[in-house]
Design a protein around this motif. Structure first.
Motif, PDB file in Angstrom:
ATOM      1  N   GLY A 210      13.764 -36.905  10.844  1.00 36.74           N
ATOM      2  CA  GLY A 210      12.992 -37.814  11.270  1.00 36.74           C
ATOM      3  C   GLY A 210      13.803 -37.262  13.324  1.00 36.74           C
ATOM      4  N   SER A 211      13.833 -38.164  14.288  1.00 31.72           N
ATOM      5  CA  SER A 211      14.148 -38.059  14.754  1.00 31.72           C
ATOM      6  C   SER A 211      13.916 -40.302  14.714  1.00 31.72           C
ATOM      7  CB  SER A 211      12.878 -39.031  16.195  1.00 31.72           C
ATOM      8  OG  SER A 211      12.435 -36.805  16.369  1.00 31.72           O
ATOM      9  N   VAL A 212      16.067 -39.810  16.028  1.00 29.96           N
ATOM     10  CA  VAL A 212      16.201 -40.899  15.449  1.00 29.96           C
ATOM     11  C   VAL A 212      17.424 -41.115  16.454  1.00 29.96           C
ATOM     12  CG1 VAL A 212      18.319 -40.970  14.780  1.00 29.96           C
ATOM     13  CG2 VAL A 212      17.436 -42.882  14.561  1.00 29.96           C
ATOM     14  N   GLN A 213      17.717 -42.574  17.547  1.00 28.72           N
ATOM     15  CA  GLN A 213      18.139 -42.540  18.846  1.00 28.72           C
ATOM     16  C   GLN A 213      19.705 -42.399  18.533  1.00 28.72           C
ATOM     17  OE1 GLN A 213      17.501 -46.386  20.818  1.00 28.72           O
ATOM     18  NE2 GLN A 213      15.889 -45.269  22.155  1.00 28.72           N
ATOM     19  N   PRO A 214      20.931 -42.195  19.275  1.00 30.56           N
ATOM     20  CA  PRO A 214      22.685 -42.279  18.930  1.00 30.56           C
ATOM     21  C   PRO A 214      22.494 -43.154  18.091  1.00 30.56           C
ATOM     22  CG  PRO A 214      21.987 -40.497  21.384  1.00 30.56           C
ATOM     23  CD  PRO A 214      20.610 -41.725  20.829  1.00 30.56           C
ATOM     24  N   GLY A 215      23.739 -43.402  17.256  1.00 31.66           N
ATOM     25  CA  GLY A 215      24.347 -44.665  16.872  1.00 31.66           C
ATOM     26  C   GLY A 215      23.585 -45.297  15.435  1.00 31.66           C
ATOM     27  N   GLY A 216      22.140 -44.440  15.586  1.00 29.95           N
ATOM     28  CA  GLY A 216      20.881 -45.504  14.080  1.00 29.95           C
ATOM     29  C   GLY A 216      21.107 -44.274  13.293  1.00 29.95           C
TER      30      GLY A 216
ATOM     31  N   MET B  77      25.003 -29.729  -6.239  1.00 30.70           N
ATOM     32  CA  MET B  77      24.444 -29.754  -5.001  1.00 30.70           C
ATOM     33  C   MET B  77      25.277 -30.275  -3.317  1.00 30.70           C
ATOM     34  SD  MET B  77      21.542 -31.786  -7.359  1.00 30.70           S
ATOM     35  CE  MET B  77      20.271 -31.140  -5.560  1.00 30.70           C
ATOM     36  N   GLY B  78      24.317 -29.590  -2.547  1.00 35.62           N
ATOM     37  CA  GLY B  78      24.934 -29.968  -1.371  1.00 35.62           C
ATOM     38  C   GLY B  78      23.921 -30.291  -0.165  1.00 35.62           C
ATOM     39  N   TRP B  79      24.607 -30.778   1.010  1.00 33.51           N
ATOM     40  CA  TRP B  79      23.553 -30.574   2.057  1.00 33.51           C
ATOM     41  C   TRP B  79      24.669 -29.569   3.317  1.00 33.51           C
ATOM     42  CZ3 TRP B  79      18.790 -33.129   2.483  1.00 33.51           C
ATOM     43  CH2 TRP B  79      18.237 -33.862   1.712  1.00 33.51           C
ATOM     44  N   TYR B  80      23.509 -29.116   3.947  1.00 31.97           N
ATOM     45  CA  TYR B  80      23.686 -28.180   5.340  1.00 31.97           C
ATOM     46  C   TYR B  80      23.022 -28.183   6.081  1.00 31.97           C
ATOM     47  CZ  TYR B  80      26.480 -25.112   1.638  1.00 31.97           C
ATOM     48  OH  TYR B  80      27.262 -24.474   0.767  1.00 31.97           O
ATOM     49  N   ARG B  81      23.308 -27.868   7.229  1.00 28.62           N
ATOM     50  CA  ARG B  81      21.864 -27.757   8.354  1.00 28.62           C
ATOM     51  C   ARG B  81      22.741 -27.036   9.182  1.00 28.62           C
ATOM     52  NH1 ARG B  81      25.723 -33.036  11.302  1.00 28.62           N
ATOM     53  NH2 ARG B  81      27.838 -31.394  11.728  1.00 28.62           N
ATOM     54  N   GLN B  82      21.871 -26.654  10.568  1.00 30.34           N
ATOM     55  CA  GLN B  82      21.589 -25.448  10.978  1.00 30.34           C
ATOM     56  C   GLN B  82      20.717 -25.804  12.931  1.00 30.34           C
ATOM     57  OE1 GLN B  82      19.437 -22.056   9.819  1.00 30.34           O
ATOM     58  NE2 GLN B  82      21.259 -20.465  11.258  1.00 30.34           N
ATOM     59  N   ALA B  83      21.365 -26.220  13.630  1.00 31.11           N
ATOM     60  CA  ALA B  83      20.832 -26.305  14.642  1.00 31.11           C
ATOM     61  C   ALA B  83      20.402 -24.692  15.357  1.00 31.11           C
ATOM     62  CB  ALA B  83      21.815 -26.685  15.734  1.00 31.11           C
ATOM     63  N   PRO B  84      19.705 -24.658  16.261  1.00 33.16           N
ATOM     64  CA  PRO B  84      19.441 -23.639  16.606  1.00 33.16           C
ATOM     65  C   PRO B  84      20.489 -23.047  17.733  1.00 33.16           C
ATOM     66  CG  PRO B  84      17.831 -26.010  17.384  1.00 33.16           C
ATOM     67  CD  PRO B  84      19.243 -26.098  16.145  1.00 33.16           C
TER      68      PRO B  84
ATOM     69  N   ALA C  64      19.633 -30.974  13.774  1.00 30.19           N
ATOM     70  CA  ALA C  64      19.571 -29.783  13.120  1.00 30.19           C
ATOM     71  C   ALA C  64      18.404 -29.895  12.245  1.00 30.19           C
ATOM     72  CB  ALA C  64      20.492 -29.502  12.337  1.00 30.19           C
ATOM     73  N   VAL C  65      18.316 -29.267  11.264  1.00 27.38           N
ATOM     74  CA  VAL C  65      17.490 -28.467  10.038  1.00 27.38           C
ATOM     75  C   VAL C  65      18.242 -28.594   9.228  1.00 27.38           C
ATOM     76  CG1 VAL C  65      15.783 -27.464   8.764  1.00 27.38           C
ATOM     77  CG2 VAL C  65      15.711 -27.618  11.614  1.00 27.38           C
ATOM     78  N   TYR C  66      17.948 -29.796   7.477  1.00 28.72           N
ATOM     79  CA  TYR C  66      19.043 -30.055   7.343  1.00 28.72           C
ATOM     80  C   TYR C  66      18.193 -30.038   5.589  1.00 28.72           C
ATOM     81  CZ  TYR C  66      21.695 -32.703   9.963  1.00 28.72           C
ATOM     82  OH  TYR C  66      23.554 -33.893  10.956  1.00 28.72           O
ATOM     83  N   TYR C  67      19.407 -28.752   5.058  1.00 26.22           N
ATOM     84  CA  TYR C  67      18.912 -28.241   3.897  1.00 26.22           C
ATOM     85  C   TYR C  67      19.731 -28.588   2.660  1.00 26.22           C
ATOM     86  CZ  TYR C  67      16.902 -24.573   7.009  1.00 26.22           C
ATOM     87  OH  TYR C  67      16.398 -24.078   8.404  1.00 26.22           O
ATOM     88  N   CYS C  68      19.142 -28.966   1.105  1.00 27.46           N
ATOM     89  CA  CYS C  68      19.820 -29.549   0.054  1.00 27.46           C
ATOM     90  C   CYS C  68      19.490 -27.916  -0.278  1.00 27.46           C
ATOM     91  CB  CYS C  68      18.458 -30.371  -0.462  1.00 27.46           C
ATOM     92  SG  CYS C  68      19.089 -30.360  -2.283  1.00 27.46           S
ATOM     93  N   ASN C  69      20.514 -27.657  -1.216  1.00 31.50           N
ATOM     94  CA  ASN C  69      21.352 -27.007  -1.627  1.00 31.50           C
ATOM     95  C   ASN C  69      21.372 -26.721  -2.884  1.00 31.50           C
ATOM     96  OD1 ASN C  69      24.378 -25.037  -2.646  1.00 31.50           O
ATOM     97  ND2 ASN C  69      22.930 -23.909  -1.185  1.00 31.50           N
TER      98      ASN C  69
ATOM     99  N   GLY D 282      13.981 -27.758   3.901  1.00 27.83           N
ATOM    100  CA  GLY D 282      14.629 -27.947   5.228  1.00 27.83           C
ATOM    101  C   GLY D 282      13.443 -29.334   5.920  1.00 27.83           C
ATOM    102  N   THR D 283      14.636 -30.418   6.545  1.00 28.71           N
ATOM    103  CA  THR D 283      13.560 -31.293   7.087  1.00 28.71           C
ATOM    104  C   THR D 283      14.706 -31.691   8.450  1.00 28.71           C
ATOM    105  OG1 THR D 283      13.281 -33.898   6.599  1.00 28.71           O
ATOM    106  CG2 THR D 283      15.100 -32.788   6.066  1.00 28.71           C
ATOM    107  N   GLN D 284      14.157 -31.525   9.150  1.00 26.94           N
ATOM    108  CA  GLN D 284      14.242 -31.371  10.800  1.00 26.94           C
ATOM    109  C   GLN D 284      14.952 -33.080  11.171  1.00 26.94           C
ATOM    110  OE1 GLN D 284      14.094 -29.267  13.647  1.00 26.94           O
ATOM    111  NE2 GLN D 284      15.731 -30.838  14.348  1.00 26.94           N
TER     112      GLN D 284
END
Length: 116
Positions: free
Chosen positions: A10-16, A34-41, A91-96, A109-111
């Motif tokens: 979701g969307s959150v403010q800095p510090g959230g 298992m892990g989490w990865y992310r990909q920014a534009p 980023a988009v966060y992906y579970c692995n 993926g989840t944004q």
């Protein structure tokens, strides 16, 4: 076949804070990490945090002290608690899920957007 379904972005403010979840289902046999990865534009997909079958964890330096990876007792749901979020965490966060000496699976993926 293994299915991974992420939720909690979701969307959150800095510090959230946000908590991501990844529900694994299907034919999961043997030891797996298992892990989490992310990909920014415009950037490559990068490792965020991992948890081994034995429970050992590892984090990329930029999230240490802010993010916590965990899982449920059944070892079928993976979590990522993200605190003190920064705009650069967007980023988009992906579970692995990686079966040892076997295949690797990815979620859809989840944004996560951190913006004021």
């Amino acid at each position: 076949q293994v299915q991974l379904v992420e939720s909690g972005g979701g969307s959150v403010q800095p510090g959230g804070s946000l908590r991501l979840s990844c529900a694994a289902s299907g034919s999961i046999f043997g030891l797996y990490n298992m892990g989490w990865y992310r990909q920014a534009p415009g950037k490559r997909r990068e490792l965020v945090a991992t948890m081994s079958s034995g429970g050992s964890t590892d984090y990329t330096d930029s999230v240490k002290g802010r993010f916590t990876i965990s899982r449920d007792n059944a070892k079928t749901t993976l979590y990522l608690q993200m605190n003190s979020l920064k705009p650069e965490d967007t980023a988009v966060y992906y579970c692995n899920l990686q079966i040892q000496l076997g295949p690797t699976y990815w979620g859809q993926g989840t944004q996560v957007t951190v913006s004021s």
